[in-house]
Design a protein around this motif. Structure first.
Motif, PDB file in Angstrom:
ATOM      1  N   UNK A  87       0.817  -1.217   0.000  1.00 52.19           N
ATOM      2  CA  UNK A  87       0.000   0.000   0.000  1.00 52.19           C
ATOM      3  C   UNK A  87       0.853   1.272   0.000  1.00 52.19           C
ATOM      4  N   UNK A  88       1.955   1.246   0.736  1.00 49.53           N
ATOM      5  CA  UNK A  88       2.774   2.447   0.915  1.00 49.53           C
ATOM      6  C   UNK A  88       4.035   2.448   0.050  1.00 49.53           C
ATOM      7  N   UNK A  89       4.125   1.544  -0.897  1.00 46.56           N
ATOM      8  CA  UNK A  89       5.340   1.379  -1.691  1.00 46.56           C
ATOM      9  C   UNK A  89       5.854   2.697  -2.280  1.00 46.56           C
ATOM     10  N   UNK A  90       5.007   3.419  -2.965  1.00 49.56           N
ATOM     11  CA  UNK A  90       5.457   4.665  -3.623  1.00 49.56           C
ATOM     12  C   UNK A  90       5.981   5.682  -2.617  1.00 49.56           C
ATOM     13  N   UNK A  91       5.272   5.826  -1.520  1.00 45.41           N
ATOM     14  CA  UNK A  91       5.721   6.785  -0.501  1.00 45.41           C
ATOM     15  C   UNK A  91       7.046   6.348   0.103  1.00 45.41           C
ATOM     16  N   UNK A  92       7.176   5.054   0.406  1.00 43.58           N
ATOM     17  CA  UNK A  92       8.414   4.555   1.004  1.00 43.58           C
ATOM     18  C   UNK A  92       9.603   4.725   0.066  1.00 43.58           C
ATOM     19  N   UNK A 126      12.569  -9.260   2.166  1.00 39.86           N
ATOM     20  CA  UNK A 126      13.861  -8.563   2.183  1.00 39.86           C
ATOM     21  C   UNK A 126      14.206  -8.092   0.775  1.00 39.86           C
ATOM     22  N   UNK A 127      13.988  -8.932  -0.217  1.00 39.47           N
ATOM     23  CA  UNK A 127      14.246  -8.536  -1.603  1.00 39.47           C
ATOM     24  C   UNK A 127      13.419  -7.333  -2.022  1.00 39.47           C
ATOM     25  N   UNK A 128      12.139  -7.329  -1.628  1.00 39.45           N
ATOM     26  CA  UNK A 128      11.264  -6.196  -1.975  1.00 39.45           C
ATOM     27  C   UNK A 128      11.727  -4.908  -1.317  1.00 39.45           C
ATOM     28  N   UNK A 129      12.065  -4.963  -0.038  1.00 40.90           N
ATOM     29  CA  UNK A 129      12.459  -3.726   0.632  1.00 40.90           C
ATOM     30  C   UNK A 129      13.805  -3.229   0.109  1.00 40.90           C
ATOM     31  N   UNK A 130      14.688  -4.136  -0.276  1.00 42.04           N
ATOM     32  CA  UNK A 130      15.948  -3.700  -0.896  1.00 42.04           C
ATOM     33  C   UNK A 130      15.670  -3.030  -2.225  1.00 42.04           C
ATOM     34  N   UNK A 131      14.772  -3.612  -3.029  1.00 42.63           N
ATOM     35  CA  UNK A 131      14.351  -3.030  -4.307  1.00 42.63           C
ATOM     36  C   UNK A 131      13.783  -1.627  -4.113  1.00 42.63           C
ATOM     37  N   UNK A 132      13.043  -1.448  -3.021  1.00 44.06           N
ATOM     38  CA  UNK A 132      12.390  -0.172  -2.736  1.00 44.06           C
ATOM     39  C   UNK A 132      13.362   0.864  -2.174  1.00 44.06           C
ATOM     40  N   UNK A 133      14.570   0.455  -1.860  1.00 41.73           N
ATOM     41  CA  UNK A 133      15.565   1.409  -1.379  1.00 41.73           C
ATOM     42  C   UNK A 133      15.730   1.481   0.118  1.00 41.73           C
TER      43      UNK A 133
END
Length: 171
Positions: free
Chosen positions: A70-75, A105-112
């Motif tokens: 839900x918050x991907x873009x903001x994060x 972990x892979x997703x959050x690394x991708x997100x920066x």
């Protein structure tokens, strides 16, 4: 600098870690809110986020995964860190693939994300049901709560130092 510490906790152990992280960030001079992920609708009031979740059976809690989606873009537009809470029991029997959810972990690394750490967890006390009772009965008392409060505070202090050092920040 306004920081949100958001967490997903089933029995309160991860919430206690989140509160400790929030307290350390406040000691570092930051304005901090600490909220369960399902009570956070908007990240616009915040300049940074620390997100934590309990890990069960190789997965973050569903409400934490939903928060990430839900918050991907903001994060992706702000500094953020994540922590997982999970391993309890004899450390010699730890299996990292069960306590560090690789997909998340892979997703959050991708997100920066600027960092991810796994903290020890705590077995439920009191236990609810036969499975939790068996977990507690089969675990020596010294391994039922593996949260290392010094490690948690040190990590939070490091996050606070990084936030204060960001360009344009002053206390």
């Amino acid at each position: 600098m306004r920081v949100l510490v958001a967490y997903a906790s089933k029995r309160g152990s991860t919430a206690e870690i989140a509160e400790t992280v929030a307290a350390e960030l406040r000691r570092g001079g930051l304005a901090v809110s600490c909220e369960p992920v399902d009570e956070v609708d908007d990240l616009a009031p915040y300049d940074a986020v620390v997100l934590g979740s309990a890990v069960y059976m190789k997965r973050w809690r569903g409400d934490a995964r939903h928060f990430l989606r839900k918050q991907r873009r903001a994060l992706e537009q702000m500094p953020f860190w994540v922590f997982s809470s999970g391993p309890a029991g004899d450390p010699a029997e730890d299996r990292p693939e069960w306590t560090e959810p690789q997909g998340t972990v892979g997703k959050v690394e991708e997100m920066g994300a600027r960092g991810h750490v796994v903290f020890g967890g705590r077995l439920p006390d009191p236990p609810h049901g036969p499975i939790e009772r068996a977990m507690i009965e089969g675990t020596p008392a010294e391994y039922r709560d593996r949260r290392d409060w010094d490690e948690i505070r040190a990590w939070a202090q490091q996050v606070a130092e990084e936030l204060v050092a960001l360009p344009g920040q002053s206390l």
